[in-house]
Scaffold this motif. Sequence first.
Motif, PDB file in Angstrom:
ATOM      1  N   ALA A  55      -6.157   7.337   4.978  1.00  0.00           N
ATOM      2  CA  ALA A  55      -6.446   8.262   3.875  1.00  0.00           C
ATOM      3  C   ALA A  55      -6.148   9.704   4.278  1.00  0.00           C
ATOM      4  O   ALA A  55      -5.649  10.498   3.469  1.00  0.00           O
ATOM      5  CB  ALA A  55      -7.900   8.121   3.440  1.00  0.00           C
ATOM      6  N   MET A  56      -6.425  10.030   5.534  1.00  0.00           N
ATOM      7  CA  MET A  56      -6.146  11.391   5.993  1.00  0.00           C
ATOM      8  C   MET A  56      -4.634  11.628   6.131  1.00  0.00           C
ATOM      9  O   MET A  56      -4.171  12.762   5.998  1.00  0.00           O
ATOM     10  CB  MET A  56      -6.874  11.678   7.304  1.00  0.00           C
ATOM     11  CG  MET A  56      -8.388  11.786   7.133  1.00  0.00           C
ATOM     12  SD  MET A  56      -8.922  12.861   5.751  1.00  0.00           S
ATOM     13  CE  MET A  56      -8.252  14.447   6.239  1.00  0.00           C
ATOM     14  N   THR A  57      -3.883  10.568   6.354  1.00  0.00           N
ATOM     15  CA  THR A  57      -2.421  10.686   6.347  1.00  0.00           C
ATOM     16  C   THR A  57      -1.961  11.069   4.942  1.00  0.00           C
ATOM     17  O   THR A  57      -1.116  11.959   4.773  1.00  0.00           O
ATOM     18  CB  THR A  57      -1.771   9.357   6.789  1.00  0.00           C
ATOM     19  OG1 THR A  57      -2.219   9.061   8.113  1.00  0.00           O
ATOM     20  CG2 THR A  57      -0.258   9.436   6.754  1.00  0.00           C
ATOM     21  N   THR A  58      -2.538  10.423   3.940  1.00  0.00           N
ATOM     22  CA  THR A  58      -2.216  10.760   2.554  1.00  0.00           C
ATOM     23  C   THR A  58      -2.669  12.183   2.244  1.00  0.00           C
ATOM     24  O   THR A  58      -1.955  12.944   1.576  1.00  0.00           O
ATOM     25  CB  THR A  58      -2.866   9.744   1.596  1.00  0.00           C
ATOM     26  OG1 THR A  58      -2.418   8.431   1.952  1.00  0.00           O
ATOM     27  CG2 THR A  58      -2.513  10.031   0.155  1.00  0.00           C
ATOM     28  N   TRP A  59      -3.860  12.569   2.729  1.00  0.00           N
ATOM     29  CA  TRP A  59      -4.363  13.941   2.564  1.00  0.00           C
ATOM     30  C   TRP A  59      -3.347  14.920   3.169  1.00  0.00           C
ATOM     31  O   TRP A  59      -3.009  15.940   2.559  1.00  0.00           O
ATOM     32  CB  TRP A  59      -5.718  14.076   3.254  1.00  0.00           C
ATOM     33  CG  TRP A  59      -6.409  15.384   3.089  1.00  0.00           C
ATOM     34  CD1 TRP A  59      -7.369  15.686   2.164  1.00  0.00           C
ATOM     35  CD2 TRP A  59      -6.228  16.581   3.865  1.00  0.00           C
ATOM     36  NE1 TRP A  59      -7.787  16.986   2.320  1.00  0.00           N
ATOM     37  CE2 TRP A  59      -7.100  17.555   3.361  1.00  0.00           C
ATOM     38  CE3 TRP A  59      -5.407  16.905   4.939  1.00  0.00           C
ATOM     39  CZ2 TRP A  59      -7.168  18.838   3.906  1.00  0.00           C
ATOM     40  CZ3 TRP A  59      -5.468  18.187   5.471  1.00  0.00           C
ATOM     41  CH2 TRP A  59      -6.347  19.135   4.949  1.00  0.00           C
ATOM     42  N   SER A 122     -13.466  16.687   3.861  1.00  0.00           N
ATOM     43  CA  SER A 122     -12.646  15.574   3.370  1.00  0.00           C
ATOM     44  C   SER A 122     -12.795  14.367   4.284  1.00  0.00           C
ATOM     45  O   SER A 122     -13.028  13.245   3.806  1.00  0.00           O
ATOM     46  CB  SER A 122     -11.169  15.992   3.281  1.00  0.00           C
ATOM     47  OG  SER A 122     -10.988  16.995   2.303  1.00  0.00           O
ATOM     48  N   VAL A 123     -12.690  14.571   5.591  1.00  0.00           N
ATOM     49  CA  VAL A 123     -12.843  13.457   6.537  1.00  0.00           C
ATOM     50  C   VAL A 123     -14.232  12.841   6.401  1.00  0.00           C
ATOM     51  O   VAL A 123     -14.375  11.616   6.363  1.00  0.00           O
ATOM     52  CB  VAL A 123     -12.607  13.914   7.991  1.00  0.00           C
ATOM     53  CG1 VAL A 123     -13.014  12.831   8.978  1.00  0.00           C
ATOM     54  CG2 VAL A 123     -11.160  14.299   8.206  1.00  0.00           C
ATOM     55  N   ALA A 124     -15.250  13.683   6.315  1.00  0.00           N
ATOM     56  CA  ALA A 124     -16.627  13.181   6.244  1.00  0.00           C
ATOM     57  C   ALA A 124     -16.845  12.329   5.001  1.00  0.00           C
ATOM     58  O   ALA A 124     -17.345  11.200   5.096  1.00  0.00           O
ATOM     59  CB  ALA A 124     -17.612  14.346   6.270  1.00  0.00           C
ATOM     60  N   TYR A 125     -16.457  12.837   3.843  1.00  0.00           N
ATOM     61  CA  TYR A 125     -16.681  12.086   2.604  1.00  0.00           C
ATOM     62  C   TYR A 125     -15.825  10.823   2.538  1.00  0.00           C
ATOM     63  O   TYR A 125     -16.284   9.782   2.075  1.00  0.00           O
ATOM     64  CB  TYR A 125     -16.431  12.963   1.377  1.00  0.00           C
ATOM     65  CG  TYR A 125     -17.566  13.913   1.094  1.00  0.00           C
ATOM     66  CD1 TYR A 125     -18.835  13.434   0.794  1.00  0.00           C
ATOM     67  CD2 TYR A 125     -17.384  15.289   1.140  1.00  0.00           C
ATOM     68  CE1 TYR A 125     -19.881  14.295   0.528  1.00  0.00           C
ATOM     69  CE2 TYR A 125     -18.420  16.157   0.872  1.00  0.00           C
ATOM     70  CZ  TYR A 125     -19.669  15.656   0.571  1.00  0.00           C
ATOM     71  OH  TYR A 125     -20.711  16.511   0.308  1.00  0.00           O
ATOM     72  N   ILE A 126     -14.590  10.921   2.993  1.00  0.00           N
ATOM     73  CA  ILE A 126     -13.734   9.737   3.002  1.00  0.00           C
ATOM     74  C   ILE A 126     -14.335   8.674   3.915  1.00  0.00           C
ATOM     75  O   ILE A 126     -14.448   7.506   3.534  1.00  0.00           O
ATOM     76  CB  ILE A 126     -12.294  10.101   3.434  1.00  0.00           C
ATOM     77  CG1 ILE A 126     -11.594  10.885   2.314  1.00  0.00           C
ATOM     78  CG2 ILE A 126     -11.501   8.855   3.801  1.00  0.00           C
ATOM     79  CD1 ILE A 126     -10.267  11.506   2.717  1.00  0.00           C
ATOM     80  N   ALA A 127     -14.725   9.067   5.115  1.00  0.00           N
ATOM     81  CA  ALA A 127     -15.274   8.112   6.089  1.00  0.00           C
ATOM     82  C   ALA A 127     -16.545   7.446   5.571  1.00  0.00           C
ATOM     83  O   ALA A 127     -16.716   6.227   5.712  1.00  0.00           O
ATOM     84  CB  ALA A 127     -15.541   8.815   7.420  1.00  0.00           C
ATOM     85  N   ILE A 128     -17.412   8.209   4.955  1.00  0.00           N
ATOM     86  CA  ILE A 128     -18.658   7.649   4.414  1.00  0.00           C
ATOM     87  C   ILE A 128     -18.354   6.625   3.317  1.00  0.00           C
ATOM     88  O   ILE A 128     -18.886   5.513   3.314  1.00  0.00           O
ATOM     89  CB  ILE A 128     -19.588   8.759   3.888  1.00  0.00           C
ATOM     90  CG1 ILE A 128     -20.126   9.587   5.059  1.00  0.00           C
ATOM     91  CG2 ILE A 128     -20.731   8.175   3.054  1.00  0.00           C
ATOM     92  CD1 ILE A 128     -20.785  10.892   4.645  1.00  0.00           C
ATOM     93  N   GLY A 129     -17.481   6.989   2.390  1.00  0.00           N
ATOM     94  CA  GLY A 129     -17.129   6.081   1.298  1.00  0.00           C
ATOM     95  C   GLY A 129     -16.467   4.805   1.801  1.00  0.00           C
ATOM     96  O   GLY A 129     -16.809   3.700   1.370  1.00  0.00           O
ATOM     97  N   LYS A 130     -15.533   4.957   2.731  1.00  0.00           N
ATOM     98  CA  LYS A 130     -14.831   3.788   3.268  1.00  0.00           C
ATOM     99  C   LYS A 130     -15.799   2.872   4.016  1.00  0.00           C
ATOM    100  O   LYS A 130     -15.760   1.651   3.865  1.00  0.00           O
ATOM    101  CB  LYS A 130     -13.705   4.215   4.217  1.00  0.00           C
ATOM    102  CG  LYS A 130     -12.698   5.182   3.625  1.00  0.00           C
ATOM    103  CD  LYS A 130     -11.714   4.511   2.745  1.00  0.00           C
ATOM    104  CE  LYS A 130     -10.586   5.487   2.372  1.00  0.00           C
ATOM    105  NZ  LYS A 130      -9.591   4.869   1.547  1.00  0.00           N
ATOM    106  N   ALA A 131     -16.670   3.452   4.859  1.00  0.00           N
ATOM    107  CA  ALA A 131     -17.617   2.652   5.639  1.00  0.00           C
ATOM    108  C   ALA A 131     -18.584   1.906   4.726  1.00  0.00           C
ATOM    109  O   ALA A 131     -18.892   0.727   4.977  1.00  0.00           O
ATOM    110  CB  ALA A 131     -18.379   3.549   6.616  1.00  0.00           C
ATOM    111  N   MET A 132     -19.042   2.561   3.681  1.00  0.00           N
ATOM    112  CA  MET A 132     -19.957   1.886   2.748  1.00  0.00           C
ATOM    113  C   MET A 132     -19.267   0.706   2.069  1.00  0.00           C
ATOM    114  O   MET A 132     -19.842  -0.371   1.935  1.00  0.00           O
ATOM    115  CB  MET A 132     -20.493   2.881   1.713  1.00  0.00           C
ATOM    116  CG  MET A 132     -21.469   3.873   2.305  1.00  0.00           C
ATOM    117  SD  MET A 132     -22.121   5.187   1.221  1.00  0.00           S
ATOM    118  CE  MET A 132     -21.719   4.741  -0.402  1.00  0.00           C
ATOM    119  N   ARG A 133     -18.027   0.893   1.651  1.00  0.00           N
ATOM    120  CA  ARG A 133     -17.279  -0.185   1.008  1.00  0.00           C
ATOM    121  C   ARG A 133     -17.097  -1.353   1.958  1.00  0.00           C
ATOM    122  O   ARG A 133     -17.333  -2.507   1.613  1.00  0.00           O
ATOM    123  CB  ARG A 133     -15.914   0.326   0.535  1.00  0.00           C
ATOM    124  CG  ARG A 133     -15.073  -0.689  -0.204  1.00  0.00           C
ATOM    125  CD  ARG A 133     -13.854  -1.266   0.501  1.00  0.00           C
ATOM    126  NE  ARG A 133     -13.190  -0.440   1.446  1.00  0.00           N
ATOM    127  CZ  ARG A 133     -12.016   0.141   1.252  1.00  0.00           C
ATOM    128  NH1 ARG A 133     -11.382   0.005   0.134  1.00  0.00           N
ATOM    129  NH2 ARG A 133     -11.465   0.845   2.205  1.00  0.00           N
TER     130      ARG A 133
END
Length: 142
Positions: A55-59, A122-133
């Motif tokens: 996701a950060m690559t896309t960012w 961005s990294v924090a929110y992405i990581a939290i969302g991905k980990a929860m999923r």
Amino acid sequence: MDASAGLWGLFASAFVSATLAPGGSEAVLAYLVHTGYALPAELVAVASVGNTLGAMTTWGMGWLWARRRPLEVEAIENPRQRRAVASLKRWGAGMLLVSWIPVLGDGFCFAAGWLRLSLVLSVAYIAIGKAMRYAVVAWLAG
């Protein structure tokens, strides 16, 4: 199968799934959890890191695109893309909690880079969302 090969495969699947290319990392994770390949927490961590880096690559692609084409929301022709950018402008990096949603999430990540939203947030929110999923997928598969 060697333990590291399965983990690297999961990582690669998760990474590719988070870029603009299609992937099926949830199925890989569910299979590995179901077969007892490794501890579910370990599998969730590997998938989350891979998916977050993808996701950060896309960012980053969005960030680079902004150097070439500065953001003008009005110039975006696609209504879905225009709404995604408008939502990110309104709600900020917190919208990236839902970056795990197929197709839409990739657009949010790209737009977040294009908007030059905070890298750390961005990294924090992405990581939290991905980990929860992934935690939910692992729980359902276990």
